[in-house]
Design a protein around this motif. Sequence first.
Motif, PDB file in Angstrom:
ATOM      1  N   ILE A 116       0.842  -1.205   0.000  1.00 30.49           N
ATOM      2  CA  ILE A 116       0.000   0.000   0.000  1.00 30.49           C
ATOM      3  C   ILE A 116       0.872   1.247   0.000  1.00 30.49           C
ATOM      4  N   LEU A 117       1.928   1.249   0.817  1.00 27.47           N
ATOM      5  CA  LEU A 117       2.842   2.388   0.847  1.00 27.47           C
ATOM      6  C   LEU A 117       3.524   2.582  -0.500  1.00 27.47           C
ATOM      7  N   ALA A 118       3.934   1.495  -1.134  1.00 31.86           N
ATOM      8  CA  ALA A 118       4.595   1.588  -2.435  1.00 31.86           C
ATOM      9  C   ALA A 118       3.648   2.171  -3.478  1.00 31.86           C
ATOM     10  N   GLU A 119       2.366   1.799  -3.432  1.00 30.64           N
ATOM     11  CA  GLU A 119       1.381   2.331  -4.384  1.00 30.64           C
ATOM     12  C   GLU A 119       1.164   3.829  -4.166  1.00 30.64           C
ATOM     13  N   VAL A 120       1.091   4.255  -2.904  1.00 27.81           N
ATOM     14  CA  VAL A 120       0.905   5.681  -2.618  1.00 27.81           C
ATOM     15  C   VAL A 120       2.107   6.479  -3.109  1.00 27.81           C
ATOM     16  N   MET A 121       3.325   5.978  -2.869  1.00 21.82           N
ATOM     17  CA  MET A 121       4.528   6.690  -3.326  1.00 21.82           C
ATOM     18  C   MET A 121       4.589   6.729  -4.851  1.00 21.82           C
ATOM     19  N   ALA A 122       4.198   5.646  -5.514  1.00 25.50           N
ATOM     20  CA  ALA A 122       4.205   5.618  -6.982  1.00 25.50           C
ATOM     21  C   ALA A 122       3.165   6.597  -7.541  1.00 25.50           C
ATOM     22  N   ASP A 123       1.987   6.639  -6.923  1.00 24.00           N
ATOM     23  CA  ASP A 123       0.961   7.584  -7.377  1.00 24.00           C
ATOM     24  C   ASP A 123       1.429   9.025  -7.212  1.00 24.00           C
ATOM     25  N   ALA A 124       2.107   9.308  -6.099  1.00 21.40           N
ATOM     26  CA  ALA A 124       2.614  10.659  -5.868  1.00 21.40           C
ATOM     27  C   ALA A 124       3.679  11.015  -6.897  1.00 21.40           C
ATOM     28  N   GLN A 125       4.561  10.090  -7.212  1.00 18.64           N
ATOM     29  CA  GLN A 125       5.604  10.354  -8.202  1.00 18.64           C
ATOM     30  C   GLN A 125       5.007  10.549  -9.587  1.00 18.64           C
ATOM     31  N   ASN A 126       4.030   9.726  -9.955  1.00 21.46           N
ATOM     32  CA  ASN A 126       3.392   9.843 -11.263  1.00 21.46           C
ATOM     33  C   ASN A 126       2.623  11.155 -11.398  1.00 21.46           C
ATOM     34  N   ALA A 127       2.078  11.664 -10.304  1.00 23.32           N
ATOM     35  CA  ALA A 127       1.336  12.922 -10.341  1.00 23.32           C
ATOM     36  C   ALA A 127       2.278  14.120 -10.415  1.00 23.32           C
ATOM     37  N   GLY A 128       3.544  13.937 -10.038  1.00 19.85           N
ATOM     38  CA  GLY A 128       4.508  15.039 -10.081  1.00 19.85           C
ATOM     39  C   GLY A 128       4.777  15.680  -8.734  1.00 19.85           C
ATOM     40  N   VAL A 129       4.408  15.009  -7.642  1.00 22.65           N
ATOM     41  CA  VAL A 129       4.678  15.538  -6.297  1.00 22.65           C
ATOM     42  C   VAL A 129       6.156  15.316  -5.992  1.00 22.65           C
ATOM     43  N   SER A 130       6.846  16.411  -5.614  1.00 24.13           N
ATOM     44  CA  SER A 130       8.289  16.291  -5.381  1.00 24.13           C
ATOM     45  C   SER A 130       8.671  16.307  -3.910  1.00 24.13           C
ATOM     46  N   LYS A 131       7.775  16.758  -3.042  1.00 27.51           N
ATOM     47  CA  LYS A 131       8.096  16.838  -1.612  1.00 27.51           C
ATOM     48  C   LYS A 131       7.276  15.791  -0.870  1.00 27.51           C
ATOM     49  N   LEU A 132       7.955  14.734  -0.448  1.00 25.40           N
ATOM     50  CA  LEU A 132       7.292  13.610   0.192  1.00 25.40           C
ATOM     51  C   LEU A 132       8.073  13.237   1.436  1.00 25.40           C
ATOM     52  N   GLY A 133       7.381  13.025   2.540  1.00 28.92           N
ATOM     53  CA  GLY A 133       8.053  12.647   3.777  1.00 28.92           C
ATOM     54  C   GLY A 133       7.247  11.629   4.552  1.00 28.92           C
ATOM     55  N   PHE A 134       7.941  10.915   5.456  1.00 31.66           N
ATOM     56  CA  PHE A 134       7.300   9.945   6.321  1.00 31.66           C
ATOM     57  C   PHE A 134       7.321  10.464   7.751  1.00 31.66           C
ATOM     58  N   VAL A 135       6.241  10.266   8.469  1.00 33.32           N
ATOM     59  CA  VAL A 135       6.120  10.707   9.853  1.00 33.32           C
ATOM     60  C   VAL A 135       6.213   9.471  10.748  1.00 33.32           C
ATOM     61  N   SER A 136       7.052   9.560  11.775  1.00 34.58           N
ATOM     62  CA  SER A 136       7.187   8.471  12.751  1.00 34.58           C
ATOM     63  C   SER A 136       7.272   9.062  14.131  1.00 34.58           C
ATOM     64  N   GLU A 137       7.127   8.218  15.127  1.00 30.58           N
ATOM     65  CA  GLU A 137       7.239   8.627  16.509  1.00 30.58           C
ATOM     66  C   GLU A 137       8.550   8.091  17.090  1.00 30.58           C
ATOM     67  N   SER A 138       9.191   8.903  17.925  1.00 35.63           N
ATOM     68  CA  SER A 138      10.401   8.424  18.571  1.00 35.63           C
ATOM     69  C   SER A 138      10.018   7.642  19.822  1.00 35.63           C
ATOM     70  N   LYS A 139      10.904   6.739  20.219  1.00 34.30           N
ATOM     71  CA  LYS A 139      10.611   5.907  21.400  1.00 34.30           C
ATOM     72  C   LYS A 139      10.811   6.689  22.662  1.00 34.30           C
TER      73      LYS A 139
END
Length: 139
Positions: A116-139
Amino acid sequence: MIGSGHNAGVSSHSAPMSEINTTPLVDVMLVLLVIFIITAPLLTHAVKIDLPQTSSQPIPEKPEVISIAIDAAGKMYWNDAPLVDGELKSKLQQVAQQKPQPELNIRADKETRYQILAEVMADAQNAGVSKLGFVSESK
């Protein structure tokens, strides 16, 4: 006459002198005071100049941040609003057309399938989105 009760040969005025002569100290301090009085106005003197006037570009606004959340079941949310199937691609194309382009943050549950993550990243790249980031929580 040895031992007559008087200290023979020792003057009673041989005790160390306990007064400090402050006259040289006062002289040095007055000289320093005069030097500071003369140099203080020189330190605050500024050179007056006319700076050239230019026109410059305004500072661009900080782009907005769009959040895509993906839960463990694979359900997607656009800024906390649920997305229906097929709506993600059209929204990504709208984001790619904006100036300045918003930053796209992906928040995925740790149980989300990588597909699912790979599909979202591919869709964003195909649309032309250049600023993409992942959000995580620190322990």
